[in-house]
Design a protein around this motif. Structure first.
Motif, PDB file in Angstrom:
ATOM      1  N   ALA A 185      48.681  43.293  65.178  1.00  0.00           N
ATOM      2  CA  ALA A 185      49.882  44.119  65.224  1.00  0.00           C
ATOM      3  C   ALA A 185      49.730  45.429  64.457  1.00  0.00           C
ATOM      4  CB  ALA A 185      51.063  43.333  64.657  1.00  0.00           C
ATOM      5  N   GLY A 186      48.574  45.634  63.850  1.00  0.00           N
ATOM      6  CA  GLY A 186      48.350  46.872  63.109  1.00  0.00           C
ATOM      7  C   GLY A 186      48.968  46.898  61.733  1.00  0.00           C
ATOM      8  N   ILE A 187      49.366  45.732  61.216  1.00  0.00           N
ATOM      9  CA  ILE A 187      49.960  45.652  59.875  1.00  0.00           C
ATOM     10  C   ILE A 187      48.831  45.648  58.852  1.00  0.00           C
ATOM     11  CG2 ILE A 187      51.407  44.296  58.316  1.00  0.00           C
ATOM     12  CD1 ILE A 187      52.733  43.101  60.814  1.00  0.00           C
ATOM     13  N   PRO A 188      48.845  46.563  57.880  1.00  0.00           N
ATOM     14  CA  PRO A 188      47.759  46.594  56.885  1.00  0.00           C
ATOM     15  C   PRO A 188      47.782  45.351  56.015  1.00  0.00           C
ATOM     16  CG  PRO A 188      49.528  48.088  56.250  1.00  0.00           C
ATOM     17  CD  PRO A 188      49.849  47.612  57.638  1.00  0.00           C
ATOM     18  N   PRO A 189      46.624  44.924  55.535  1.00  0.00           N
ATOM     19  CA  PRO A 189      46.586  43.727  54.680  1.00  0.00           C
ATOM     20  C   PRO A 189      47.375  43.942  53.400  1.00  0.00           C
ATOM     21  CG  PRO A 189      44.468  44.867  54.684  1.00  0.00           C
ATOM     22  CD  PRO A 189      45.294  45.502  55.749  1.00  0.00           C
ATOM     23  N   GLN A 190      47.959  42.858  52.910  1.00  0.00           N
ATOM     24  CA  GLN A 190      48.811  42.926  51.729  1.00  0.00           C
ATOM     25  C   GLN A 190      48.037  42.664  50.435  1.00  0.00           C
ATOM     26  OE1 GLN A 190      52.030  43.920  52.003  1.00  0.00           O
ATOM     27  NE2 GLN A 190      51.452  44.218  54.130  1.00  0.00           N
ATOM     28  N   VAL A 191      46.729  42.698  50.514  1.00  0.00           N
ATOM     29  CA  VAL A 191      45.912  42.463  49.323  1.00  0.00           C
ATOM     30  C   VAL A 191      45.881  43.736  48.481  1.00  0.00           C
ATOM     31  CG1 VAL A 191      43.627  41.839  48.478  1.00  0.00           C
ATOM     32  CG2 VAL A 191      44.496  40.819  50.574  1.00  0.00           C
ATOM     33  N   GLU A 192      46.194  43.595  47.201  1.00  0.00           N
ATOM     34  CA  GLU A 192      46.148  44.742  46.296  1.00  0.00           C
ATOM     35  C   GLU A 192      44.905  44.603  45.427  1.00  0.00           C
ATOM     36  OE1 GLU A 192      48.695  46.791  42.657  1.00  0.00           O
ATOM     37  OE2 GLU A 192      49.603  45.304  43.954  1.00  0.00           O
ATOM     38  N   TYR A 193      43.938  45.461  45.646  1.00  0.00           N
ATOM     39  CA  TYR A 193      42.679  45.366  44.928  1.00  0.00           C
ATOM     40  C   TYR A 193      42.807  46.001  43.547  1.00  0.00           C
ATOM     41  CZ  TYR A 193      41.044  44.441  49.639  1.00  0.00           C
ATOM     42  OH  TYR A 193      40.880  43.921  50.888  1.00  0.00           O
ATOM     43  N   ILE A 194      42.484  45.242  42.522  1.00  0.00           N
ATOM     44  CA  ILE A 194      42.561  45.748  41.161  1.00  0.00           C
ATOM     45  C   ILE A 194      41.241  45.479  40.461  1.00  0.00           C
ATOM     46  CG2 ILE A 194      45.051  45.493  40.959  1.00  0.00           C
ATOM     47  CD1 ILE A 194      44.657  42.862  39.617  1.00  0.00           C
ATOM     48  N   SER A 195      40.978  46.220  39.423  1.00  0.00           N
ATOM     49  CA  SER A 195      39.704  46.101  38.723  1.00  0.00           C
ATOM     50  C   SER A 195      39.741  44.960  37.718  1.00  0.00           C
ATOM     51  CB  SER A 195      39.381  47.407  37.989  1.00  0.00           C
ATOM     52  OG  SER A 195      40.311  47.616  36.944  1.00  0.00           O
ATOM     53  N   VAL A 196      38.558  44.571  37.258  1.00  0.00           N
ATOM     54  CA  VAL A 196      38.461  43.532  36.245  1.00  0.00           C
ATOM     55  C   VAL A 196      39.170  43.970  34.973  1.00  0.00           C
ATOM     56  CG1 VAL A 196      36.856  42.362  34.697  1.00  0.00           C
ATOM     57  CG2 VAL A 196      36.365  42.481  37.128  1.00  0.00           C
ATOM     58  N   ALA A 197      39.055  45.267  34.637  1.00  0.00           N
ATOM     59  CA  ALA A 197      39.706  45.768  33.429  1.00  0.00           C
ATOM     60  C   ALA A 197      41.218  45.567  33.490  1.00  0.00           C
ATOM     61  CB  ALA A 197      39.381  47.248  33.245  1.00  0.00           C
ATOM     62  N   GLU A 198      41.805  45.812  34.661  1.00  0.00           N
ATOM     63  CA  GLU A 198      43.247  45.624  34.798  1.00  0.00           C
ATOM     64  C   GLU A 198      43.620  44.144  34.719  1.00  0.00           C
ATOM     65  OE1 GLU A 198      45.192  48.450  37.788  1.00  0.00           O
ATOM     66  OE2 GLU A 198      43.077  48.537  38.336  1.00  0.00           O
ATOM     67  N   ILE A 199      42.808  43.294  35.319  1.00  0.00           N
ATOM     68  CA  ILE A 199      43.062  41.857  35.256  1.00  0.00           C
ATOM     69  C   ILE A 199      42.966  41.372  33.813  1.00  0.00           C
ATOM     70  CG2 ILE A 199      42.198  39.582  35.929  1.00  0.00           C
ATOM     71  CD1 ILE A 199      41.324  40.789  38.566  1.00  0.00           C
ATOM     72  N   GLU A 200      41.929  41.843  33.093  1.00  0.00           N
ATOM     73  CA  GLU A 200      41.763  41.447  31.700  1.00  0.00           C
ATOM     74  C   GLU A 200      42.921  41.948  30.850  1.00  0.00           C
ATOM     75  OE1 GLU A 200      39.580  39.388  30.418  1.00  0.00           O
ATOM     76  OE2 GLU A 200      38.800  39.059  32.422  1.00  0.00           O
ATOM     77  N   ALA A 201      43.391  43.166  31.133  1.00  0.00           N
ATOM     78  CA  ALA A 201      44.520  43.709  30.369  1.00  0.00           C
ATOM     79  C   ALA A 201      45.768  42.848  30.568  1.00  0.00           C
ATOM     80  CB  ALA A 201      44.786  45.156  30.796  1.00  0.00           C
ATOM     81  N   ARG A 202      45.980  42.393  31.794  1.00  0.00           N
ATOM     82  CA  ARG A 202      47.130  41.535  32.063  1.00  0.00           C
ATOM     83  C   ARG A 202      46.986  40.189  31.347  1.00  0.00           C
ATOM     84  NH1 ARG A 202      48.166  42.469  38.578  1.00  0.00           N
ATOM     85  NH2 ARG A 202      48.197  44.750  38.520  1.00  0.00           N
ATOM     86  N   LYS A 203      45.766  39.663  31.342  1.00  0.00           N
ATOM     87  CA  LYS A 203      45.530  38.399  30.660  1.00  0.00           C
ATOM     88  C   LYS A 203      45.778  38.543  29.163  1.00  0.00           C
ATOM     89  CE  LYS A 203      42.159  36.400  33.875  1.00  0.00           C
ATOM     90  NZ  LYS A 203      40.752  35.964  34.024  1.00  0.00           N
ATOM     91  N   LYS A 204      45.311  39.657  28.580  1.00  0.00           N
ATOM     92  CA  LYS A 204      45.502  39.880  27.148  1.00  0.00           C
ATOM     93  C   LYS A 204      46.984  40.004  26.817  1.00  0.00           C
ATOM     94  CE  LYS A 204      41.026  42.040  26.167  1.00  0.00           C
ATOM     95  NZ  LYS A 204      40.335  43.295  25.757  1.00  0.00           N
ATOM     96  N   ALA A 205      47.732  40.697  27.688  1.00  0.00           N
ATOM     97  CA  ALA A 205      49.166  40.842  27.452  1.00  0.00           C
ATOM     98  C   ALA A 205      49.867  39.484  27.507  1.00  0.00           C
ATOM     99  CB  ALA A 205      49.771  41.790  28.481  1.00  0.00           C
TER     100      ALA A 205
END
Length: 499
Positions: free
Chosen positions: A347-367
């Motif tokens: 249907a031409g709908i873009p994927p809903q995956v939001e690609y984030i970096s390891v640094a951002e993931i680690e920052a969220r984990k630390k928070a």
């Protein structure tokens, strides 16, 4: 788990029979390390006249965010067989120089079977081989620079799980076919005249001109170049009698005549295009974007539905239950989820995956970890705090609820009360008055009781209630004094006091 493969095959057959060639297949993965290339890719190789076990090579382009897989035909010419989007790469354009600079490497690297990692925390991966001979000549440092899945990167080239599943299979089959190592070429961008003119004011331009020679040789020959290093520069397809030293002076070398002739013609056309493109791009027309800003712009574009038109040969897969699913993974865990993604793609709908970096993931984990520790600290402080126990106010006596006692049904003295007593009600007012009078010390005299008794025995019509009736109402009111509330209810009058 046997149901999923069957559903996948049935669904794939139905979808392929009614949809276009671009329809994605649903692939169930039980063993990611040994999982074969999907039937669609195997059919593509057959049409190109390529063997599953033939040698491979790969190219990476940062700015275009793609990884290409090339396979050799019977004449040892390489053909492009698959293209996969790079969903995350860290740093900016330019080579990696030291550990921790968050730069993804650029240059020419060789991958051997020992660099393949089937037990990667990022689904599947292989080590690029950084630092190579060229990097070591400059004293550059770094380790564990990978091509892997999970769509997050801190110096690596990260692919989707579905893409790295196929990339890993290409390498595995090539090694099975006898290839000792395969080459991976990492570039900042496609090294066309337009791109080189646009980036000519970059501090990395001299390095890019050096690796462009290897890029050009492959474009001309469609064979991976023979790569070596001398005088701290890459050299490609050079014929020499001596061994080259990465930091030493280059010995006398020569380019094979056929390649030299083809390269001269190629360079002439390139110079013409480069001069034309340089007139369009000035020193301030292009600036390298920091990683954080670049990824933020990419996320915003995806939210708005503006995605790059990048070919993608990866199929959606149903991963095995033991596979690590990351916050940015584009793999699915059920047949219905895979089918929904296929329908969205159609249907031409873009994927809903939001690609984030390891640094951002680690920052969220630390928070999250900091918040958890703060909550634990607060809980411990509250546990140590003594909570005061409420006490009665000494200036205000406690008020106790008065308990209403029920009168026994038909007490024995009700026979002499002269009034009927209801089973569900208290004694009549005369009895209550008599009780109050007795409490105050006003009792009926025994002689009066005796006289009343004699009259009763003689058959006189004397009402029983007159024996206990007070003389006067006013006297009764005067005799009955207010009684202070006691801690315990007063004892009831014994029945013999009636006489």
């Amino acid at each position: 788990m046997r149901v999923l493969p069957a559903l996948a095959l049935v669904a794939s057959a139905l979808l392929l029979g009614s949809c276009t060639q671009d329809t994605l297949e649903i692939v169930s993965v039980q063993d990611r390390v040994a999982h074969p290339l999907p039937p669609k890719m195997q059919e593509k190789l057959r049409k190109l006249g390529l063997s599953m076990a033939s040698p491979i090579m790969m190219r990476i382009f940062k700015e275009e965010e793609v990884l290409e897989v090339w396979k050799a035909d019977s004449a040892n010419r390489y053909k492009l067989v698959a293209t996969y989007p790079i969903c995350a790469w860290s740093g900016q354009l330019g080579p990696k120089k030291k550990e921790g600079d968050r730069q993804a490497p650029e240059g020419f690297y060789n991958i051997t079977p020992g660099q393949m990692n089937p037990n990667s925390s990022y689904y599947l991966s292989f080590d690029i081989g950084y630092p190579n001979k060229f990097d070591r000549a400059y004293g550059r440092t770094g380790s564990n620079l990978m091509v892997h899945g999970a769509c997050s990167s801190a110096g690596c080239y990260s692919m989707s799980d579905a893409a790295v599943l196929q990339i890993y299979a290409f390498a595995r089959e090539a090694f099975k076919g006898g290839q000792k190592s395969f080459q991976i070429q990492a570039y900042p961008f496609r090294m066309t005249a337009e791109n080189m003119a646009k980036h000519r004011f970059s501090p990395h331009y001299d390095f890019w001109q050096n690796i462009k020679t290897g890029y050009d040789h492959f474009e001309i020959t469609k064979r991976p170049p023979e790569v070596d290093v001398c005088e701290k520069k890459y050299v490609f397809n050079q014929v020499t009698s001596g061994k080259l030293s990465a930091s030493g002076k280059c010995p006398p070398m020569s380019t094979p005549p056929a390649l030299a002739s083809a390269y001269a013609t190629y360079s002439k056309s390139y110079e013409t295009a480069f001069q034309s493109a340089s007139a369009k791009w000035g020193a301030n027309d292009w600036k390298d974007i920091p990683e954080f800003d670049r990824k933020a712009a990419d996320r915003l574009a995806r939210r708005k539905g503006k995605t790059k038109n990048i070919p993608n040969d990866a199929d959606y897969v149903i991963v095995d239950p033991k596979a690590k699913i990351t916050p940015t993974s584009d793999t699915v865990t059920s047949y219905s989820a895979a089918y929904a993604k296929i329908q969205a793609r159609k249907a031409g709908i873009p994927p809903q995956v939001e690609y984030i970096s390891v640094a951002e993931i680690e920052a969220r984990k630390k928070a999250e970890e900091a918040k958890r520790k703060e909550d634990e600290k607060l809980a411990k402080q509250l546990a140590k705090t003594r909570v005061p126990v409420p006490e009665a106010n000494p200036l205000k006596p406690a008020v106790t609820a008065e308990v209403k006692e029920e009168s026994p049904a038909n007490p024995i003295w009700s026979l002499f009360a002269g009034r009927k007593v209801d089973d569900n009600k208290q004694a009549s007012p005369p009895v209550a008055a008599e009780t109050a009078a007795v409490t105050a010390g006003q009792t009926v005299h025994k002689s009066d009781e005796a006289k009343a008794s004699k009259k009763t025995n003689r058959g006189l019509t004397t009402e029983p209630e007159q024996a206990a009736k007070p003389a006067d109402t006013n006297d009764q009111a005067a005799a009955v004094q207010p009684i202070a509330p006691a801690e315990e209810p007063a004892a009831k009058k014994p029945f013999w006091k009636i006489w």
